[in-house]
Motif scaffolding. Structure first.
Motif, PDB file in Angstrom:
ATOM      1  N   ALA A  55      98.301 123.792  43.659  1.00 14.18           N
ATOM      2  CA  ALA A  55      99.235 124.879  43.815  1.00 14.18           C
ATOM      3  C   ALA A  55     100.474 125.158  42.923  1.00 14.18           C
ATOM      4  N   GLY A  56     100.083 123.801  42.299  1.00 15.93           N
ATOM      5  CA  GLY A  56     101.783 123.795  41.333  1.00 15.93           C
ATOM      6  C   GLY A  56     102.601 123.236  41.985  1.00 15.93           C
ATOM      7  N   ILE A  57     102.839 123.114  43.077  1.00 17.70           N
ATOM      8  CA  ILE A  57     104.226 122.523  43.869  1.00 17.70           C
ATOM      9  C   ILE A  57     104.126 120.869  43.172  1.00 17.70           C
ATOM     10  N   PRO A  58     105.229 120.245  43.002  1.00 18.78           N
ATOM     11  CA  PRO A  58     105.857 118.572  43.122  1.00 18.78           C
ATOM     12  C   PRO A  58     105.525 118.512  43.009  1.00 18.78           C
ATOM     13  N   ALA A  59     104.805 117.190  44.059  1.00 13.64           N
ATOM     14  CA  ALA A  59     104.712 116.493  44.655  1.00 13.64           C
ATOM     15  C   ALA A  59     105.307 115.066  45.015  1.00 13.64           C
ATOM     16  N   SER A  60     105.640 113.749  46.293  1.00 17.00           N
ATOM     17  CA  SER A  60     105.657 112.486  46.270  1.00 17.00           C
ATOM     18  C   SER A  60     104.964 111.865  46.278  1.00 17.00           C
ATOM     19  N   PHE A  61     103.865 110.968  46.034  1.00 17.98           N
ATOM     20  CA  PHE A  61     103.155 110.290  46.422  1.00 17.98           C
ATOM     21  C   PHE A  61     103.477 109.222  46.780  1.00 17.98           C
ATOM     22  N   VAL A  62     104.580 108.532  46.796  1.00 21.01           N
ATOM     23  CA  VAL A  62     105.561 107.489  47.375  1.00 21.01           C
ATOM     24  C   VAL A  62     105.917 108.133  48.764  1.00 21.01           C
ATOM     25  N   VAL A  63     106.366 109.194  48.957  1.00 23.88           N
ATOM     26  CA  VAL A  63     106.930 109.951  50.028  1.00 23.88           C
ATOM     27  C   VAL A  63     105.820 109.843  51.334  1.00 23.88           C
ATOM     28  N   ILE A  64     104.349 110.861  50.739  1.00 24.78           N
ATOM     29  CA  ILE A  64     103.559 111.036  51.282  1.00 24.78           C
ATOM     30  C   ILE A  64     102.314 109.547  51.691  1.00 24.78           C
ATOM     31  N   ALA A  65     102.760 108.590  50.275  1.00 26.23           N
ATOM     32  CA  ALA A  65     102.106 107.272  51.050  1.00 26.23           C
ATOM     33  C   ALA A  65     102.869 106.727  51.642  1.00 26.23           C
TER      34      ALA A  65
END
Length: 401
Positions: A285-295
């Motif tokens: 969707a073009g949203i820059p996501a943070s793997f670190v925060v989600i993980a």
């Protein structure tokens, strides 16, 4: 002069990408390397290929968001401005590595660009609001999905994906006349082979998700300036990630010294699948996501779900609920009654899949350490905030003041 600045900008972008490769290869392939499923060289090769695949396909959407959509006037991205933004992103990586609590490069990159936009009075606040909303929603989704898996499904997942390693090679080459074909090793079971493939495949998924989100952190400012083409930027960024994967990542894969691969293998698989799936969906969707925060929130959710587990899926299917398992029972060294044991669940109850003794469960402290969690979450929010404020102050004084 422009050529010199472009070279400097590309070198800084390569430094950022190099560190991304070093920081993300361990979480992606640490479990597979730790289980002796693949070598560190093979892990680095898979990381390089899968990262590039993610960057080339979905990653360009995130590059467009950071390099174009965040600012109402993308022309603000001159070469000196782009280089300054990349300094903030590289600084976040350095601070995270020094603190032992990895900061989110995606959040830091967005923060630095927003600081620039505020100073230049060119922020597209609707885009910023959409990104911020997903930053709040995605960790919550990762947390609650992991809570449900940890509370009701973890024992079953553990049994399905547990790998009993045997001695000898996993695969051997057999010659039948002039033909050579791969075959299972002399001691390898089909379950071990399938389980190993699953662990490696999940590592590839994590590497792909890293490419979809992280390549933008290294090249978006330069692409946004118009001085570096999208395709060239992706190739350069992916090449620098590969160098990091083959060099500094070897140490992290060997020591498995990060929040994800310190977990039991089953927990690492759950966290990786949940987090990577969310990151890929947001990147699409073009949203820059943070793997670190989600993980991180997935780890906390999984640990909390395990510590408060009441009954398993198997119990629900049988139409009965087992007594609550306390945190103390999870961490007790003494023999604990079997969850689903007739003595606990009533006469006629039988043990089955997903019904294990409390001592068979992982120590809840392995999955949820409150003090560590507070430190990690604090760093993940303070570093992007510092980048935003520092970026604004720098651009306000040096460029737009």
């Amino acid at each position: 002069m422009t050529e010199t600045l472009l070279v400097v900008g590309v070198l800084i972008a390569c430094f950022v990408a190099y560190n991304i490769g070093g920081a993300t290869t361990g979480p992606a392939f640490g479990p597979a390397v730790g289980a002796d499923a693949i070598s560190k060289v093979t892990a680095a090769a898979l990381m390089s290929v899968c990262f590039f695949a993610g960057a080339w396909t979905l990653g360009r959407r995130v590059v467009d968001t950071l390099g174009d959509s965040l600012l109402a006037e993308p022309g603000v991205f001159t070469l000196p401005v782009s280089i300054t933004v990349l300094f903030f992103v590289g600084g976040a990586l350095l601070v995270g590595n020094l603190s032992g609590a990895p900061a989110s490069t995606s959040m830091t990159a967005v923060g630095a660009i927003v600081g620039l936009g505020v100073a230049a009075d060119s922020v597209d606040w609707s885009v910023v609001g959409e990104i911020a909303l997903w930053w709040l929603v995605s960790p919550a989704v990762g947390f609650w999905v992991s809570v449900m898996l940890g509370r009701y499904c973890y024992p079953l997942i553990d049994r399905v994906f547990a790998i009993d390693q045997t001695d000898g090679p996993l695969v051997v080459l057999e010659r039948t006349g002039p033909l050579v074909r791969p075959a299972l090793g002399p001691n390898t079971t089909r379950r071990e082979f399938v389980g190993t493939l699953v662990v490696v495949a999940i590592g590839c998924l994590m590497a792909f998700s890293s490419g979809t989100s992280n390549v933008a952190n290294a090249i978006a400012p330069l692409v946004g300036s118009g001085e570096l083409g999208m395709n060239v930027g992706i190739l350069v960024g992916s090449a620098a990630v590969a160098v990091g994967a083959f060099t500094i990542a070897r140490r992290t894969m060997e020591t498995l010294g990060n929040d994800i691969t310190d977990l039991p293998l089953t927990a690492a698989i759950v966290v990786a699948v949940v987090s990577s799936t969310i990151v890929v969906a947001l990147s699409a969707a073009g949203i820059p996501a943070s793997f670190v925060v989600i993980a991180t929130m997935s780890i906390v959710g999984l640990g909390w779900g395990q510590a408060t587990r009441t009954f398993t899926v198997a119990d629900a299917v049988r139409g009965r609920a087992n007594p609550r398992v306390s945190v103390g029972a999870l961490t007790s060294d003494e023999d604990a009654p079997t969850v689903g044991d007739p003595a606990m669940a009533g006469e006629g109850a039988t043990s089955g899949i997903g019904e294990e003794s409390a001592e068979d469960l992982p120590d809840s402290s392995e999955l949820f350490d409150p003090s560590t969690t507070v430190r990690v979450v604090a760093m993940q929010n303070l570093v992007p905030l510092a980048a935003t404020v520092g970026s604004y102050a720098t651009f306000e004084v040096l460029f737009f003041g």
